[in-house]
Write a protein that holds these residues in place. Sequence first.
Motif, PDB file in Angstrom:
ATOM      1  N   ARG A 352      -7.377  -2.338  10.804  1.00 58.65           N
ATOM      2  CA  ARG A 352      -6.554  -2.019   9.632  1.00 58.65           C
ATOM      3  C   ARG A 352      -6.361  -0.516   9.464  1.00 58.65           C
ATOM      4  O   ARG A 352      -5.315  -0.058   8.999  1.00 58.65           O
ATOM      5  CB  ARG A 352      -7.162  -2.619   8.365  1.00 58.65           C
ATOM      6  N   LYS A 353      -7.363   0.291   9.841  1.00 59.46           N
ATOM      7  CA  LYS A 353      -7.253   1.729   9.643  1.00 59.46           C
ATOM      8  C   LYS A 353      -6.261   2.354  10.611  1.00 59.46           C
ATOM      9  O   LYS A 353      -5.486   3.232  10.241  1.00 59.46           O
ATOM     10  CB  LYS A 353      -8.624   2.387   9.790  1.00 59.46           C
ATOM     11  N   ALA A 354      -6.285   1.922  11.861  1.00 66.79           N
ATOM     12  CA  ALA A 354      -5.413   2.513  12.872  1.00 66.79           C
ATOM     13  C   ALA A 354      -4.011   1.919  12.867  1.00 66.79           C
ATOM     14  O   ALA A 354      -3.039   2.618  13.142  1.00 66.79           O
ATOM     15  CB  ALA A 354      -6.035   2.353  14.262  1.00 66.79           C
ATOM     16  N   GLU A 355      -3.886   0.628  12.544  1.00 70.28           N
ATOM     17  CA  GLU A 355      -2.608  -0.050  12.701  1.00 70.28           C
ATOM     18  C   GLU A 355      -2.050  -0.670  11.427  1.00 70.28           C
ATOM     19  O   GLU A 355      -0.862  -1.023  11.390  1.00 70.28           O
ATOM     20  CB  GLU A 355      -2.745  -1.171  13.747  1.00 70.28           C
ATOM     21  N   GLU A 399      -5.479   6.617  -3.437  1.00 70.27           N
ATOM     22  CA  GLU A 399      -5.324   6.687  -1.992  1.00 70.27           C
ATOM     23  C   GLU A 399      -6.168   5.600  -1.335  1.00 70.27           C
ATOM     24  O   GLU A 399      -7.327   5.388  -1.698  1.00 70.27           O
ATOM     25  CB  GLU A 399      -5.731   8.067  -1.462  1.00 70.27           C
ATOM     26  N   VAL A 400      -5.585   4.952  -0.347  1.00 70.14           N
ATOM     27  CA  VAL A 400      -6.237   3.810   0.281  1.00 70.14           C
ATOM     28  C   VAL A 400      -7.531   4.200   0.987  1.00 70.14           C
ATOM     29  O   VAL A 400      -8.462   3.398   1.078  1.00 70.14           O
ATOM     30  CB  VAL A 400      -5.254   3.135   1.265  1.00 70.14           C
ATOM     31  N   ARG A 401      -7.625   5.416   1.474  1.00 67.23           N
ATOM     32  CA  ARG A 401      -8.827   5.821   2.223  1.00 67.23           C
ATOM     33  C   ARG A 401     -10.090   5.770   1.378  1.00 67.23           C
ATOM     34  O   ARG A 401     -11.190   5.723   1.905  1.00 67.23           O
ATOM     35  CB  ARG A 401      -8.653   7.229   2.796  1.00 67.23           C
ATOM     36  N   TYR A 402      -9.945   5.794   0.052  1.00 65.84           N
ATOM     37  CA  TYR A 402     -11.113   5.770  -0.813  1.00 65.84           C
ATOM     38  C   TYR A 402     -11.550   4.350  -1.191  1.00 65.84           C
ATOM     39  O   TYR A 402     -12.521   4.184  -1.931  1.00 65.84           O
ATOM     40  CB  TYR A 402     -10.841   6.584  -2.082  1.00 65.84           C
ATOM     41  N   LEU A 403     -10.831   3.340  -0.708  1.00 64.16           N
ATOM     42  CA  LEU A 403     -11.188   1.960  -1.020  1.00 64.16           C
ATOM     43  C   LEU A 403     -12.232   1.443  -0.037  1.00 64.16           C
ATOM     44  O   LEU A 403     -12.358   1.923   1.085  1.00 64.16           O
ATOM     45  CB  LEU A 403      -9.945   1.068  -0.947  1.00 64.16           C
ATOM     46  N   GLN A 409      -8.418  -4.277   3.153  1.00 66.74           N
ATOM     47  CA  GLN A 409      -7.835  -5.474   3.765  1.00 66.74           C
ATOM     48  C   GLN A 409      -6.937  -6.208   2.773  1.00 66.74           C
ATOM     49  O   GLN A 409      -5.900  -6.771   3.160  1.00 66.74           O
ATOM     50  CB  GLN A 409      -8.948  -6.394   4.273  1.00 66.74           C
ATOM     51  N   LYS A 410      -7.305  -6.189   1.514  1.00 67.51           N
ATOM     52  CA  LYS A 410      -6.471  -6.827   0.493  1.00 67.51           C
ATOM     53  C   LYS A 410      -5.139  -6.102   0.337  1.00 67.51           C
ATOM     54  O   LYS A 410      -4.102  -6.725   0.085  1.00 67.51           O
ATOM     55  CB  LYS A 410      -7.222  -6.873  -0.834  1.00 67.51           C
ATOM     56  N   VAL A 411      -5.138  -4.780   0.509  1.00 65.82           N
ATOM     57  CA  VAL A 411      -3.883  -4.019   0.453  1.00 65.82           C
ATOM     58  C   VAL A 411      -2.993  -4.405   1.632  1.00 65.82           C
ATOM     59  O   VAL A 411      -1.770  -4.528   1.496  1.00 65.82           O
ATOM     60  CB  VAL A 411      -4.158  -2.508   0.442  1.00 65.82           C
ATOM     61  N   VAL A 412      -3.602  -4.602   2.817  1.00 62.86           N
ATOM     62  CA  VAL A 412      -2.822  -5.056   3.974  1.00 62.86           C
ATOM     63  C   VAL A 412      -2.162  -6.398   3.671  1.00 62.86           C
ATOM     64  O   VAL A 412      -0.984  -6.618   3.998  1.00 62.86           O
ATOM     65  CB  VAL A 412      -3.718  -5.174   5.224  1.00 62.86           C
ATOM     66  N   LEU A 413      -2.898  -7.298   3.033  1.00 58.43           N
ATOM     67  CA  LEU A 413      -2.322  -8.599   2.666  1.00 58.43           C
ATOM     68  C   LEU A 413      -1.161  -8.422   1.693  1.00 58.43           C
ATOM     69  O   LEU A 413      -0.109  -9.063   1.836  1.00 58.43           O
ATOM     70  CB  LEU A 413      -3.400  -9.494   2.056  1.00 58.43           C
ATOM     71  N   ALA A 414      -1.355  -7.553   0.709  1.00 60.45           N
ATOM     72  CA  ALA A 414      -0.280  -7.303  -0.262  1.00 60.45           C
ATOM     73  C   ALA A 414       0.952  -6.748   0.432  1.00 60.45           C
ATOM     74  O   ALA A 414       2.094  -7.080   0.077  1.00 60.45           O
ATOM     75  CB  ALA A 414      -0.775  -6.340  -1.346  1.00 60.45           C
TER      76      ALA A 414
END
Length: 503
Positions: A352-355, A399-403, A409-414
């Motif tokens: 999730r972090k790289a792609e 910012e997503v990096r602080y989650l 992963q939930k943000v990726v789903l959203a």
Amino acid sequence: MSPKFADWPQAHPRGGGSGEVGGVLSMRGIGKSFLGVRVLSGVDLDVAAGEVHAVVGENGAGKSTLMKIICGVHAPDEGTVEIDGHPVSFGHPLEAQRSGIAIIYQEFNLLPERTVAENVFLGREPVRRGLVDRAAMEQATARLLDELGEHSFGPRDAVKRLSVAQQQVVEIVKALSVNARLVVMDEPSAALAEHEVELLYRLIGRLRERGVAVVYISHRLREVFDLADRVTVLKDGKLVTTLPIGEVSSDELIRLMVGRDLGTYFPARSTGAGEVRLSLRGAGNRKLRDIDLELRAGQIVGIAGLQGSGRSELAKAIFGAEPFTTGEMTPSRPRSVREGVAMGIGLVTEDRKAEGLALRQSVRDNALLVARAVGAKGRDGVGGLLERVRLSPPRQEQEVRYLSGGNQQKVVLAKWMTMAPRVLLFDEPTRGVDVGAKAAIHDLMRELANDGMAIMMISSELPELIGMSDRVVVLRDGRIAGTLPAGPSEEAVMRLAAGEVAE
């Protein structure tokens, strides 16, 4: 046949496990705050020589902060730390290293262009007559590799040519090269395929034999029960309990971690299948051959297989990232990612972090990444989607990096739900997330299926794959080795994956 998880070499007979004679680490009343926010309060931890001590808890429980205090990254605001019975106060990680403490992070700290020996002795190179003594460095590295029983690579090999599992060996050799008496492992199996965990088990067994104390952090409870002598549970920065592993069940441990009874691990399976959303007939490319597969509305199809079997390649081909070049795909074969998205296909990638994410952008911007990339409006109501994926807290501008990993992963789903896909492909959907976040992601996957989405799920965790799937398709060498109905045994899956006939 490839070894089953339960048959892999264990780190047993178990070590001291008492924190009494032979105690390496003793922490008492540890407290820590950042910017006025209390992250640890009154935490105790003891680790004995030759013991594997698991530390578990949901993301945000305080595990990482406690480990960084052990390793000298942070100093505690309160409490005491003793090594071999002597009080210590580390101001820098090098001071902890000199006291015999090493940490192996989930993301390795290796220089890929350098050799194994150069990485092992980085910053501590032996010198002879004013020059680096490469022979001594390589000989010392070779001895340590031999002690660990690792002969698949040598001290002169470039790290970039090693597998992830082999790079982990290099990290452990680095720890042993500084005579570490305590090794902290942070999610050591997160990047490993199922069959590679066998090597990790063996390495931990070797460390135990040498009398090295191991602090083991993992979201994979099976590993905790296989390896640990004792387990310490943290919740909301506080110590819940420390117990011998033989005195707690997996259900009890989950309840201690999340503060509630999760009941069953997985939601109820589908009671029926809807229309075919995607069909493959004889599909292939340079990595896949003769793939016949149907994904139906309302179903979750699990994809199993060993590393190199073609699991991720199958998802990328369906999505259009590595397109099929032969065979048929209905409704049509996407030739690019843009075409795949236009067809209503989404892909939750393995990394999730790289792609999957733009880490320095906000939650809202990440949720709209796909829609903006393809010039689509996307679904309105990002806030509602964030609530549906159970993002906690649902702050759109953060910012997503602080989650935590689970919230990322939930943000990726959203991000994919903004496009309302008809087919959603999951590659390792719960890798590196805690049990609470896993349950939330599992529930959401089943909700999406029940709403009529067709889902394909790749997972290296066989219990997850078996528990979530309405049927399991097993790949081997780029082909389908077989298809199993809902709820197959792990042995049946592994027999197909390894090339044997399922019972």
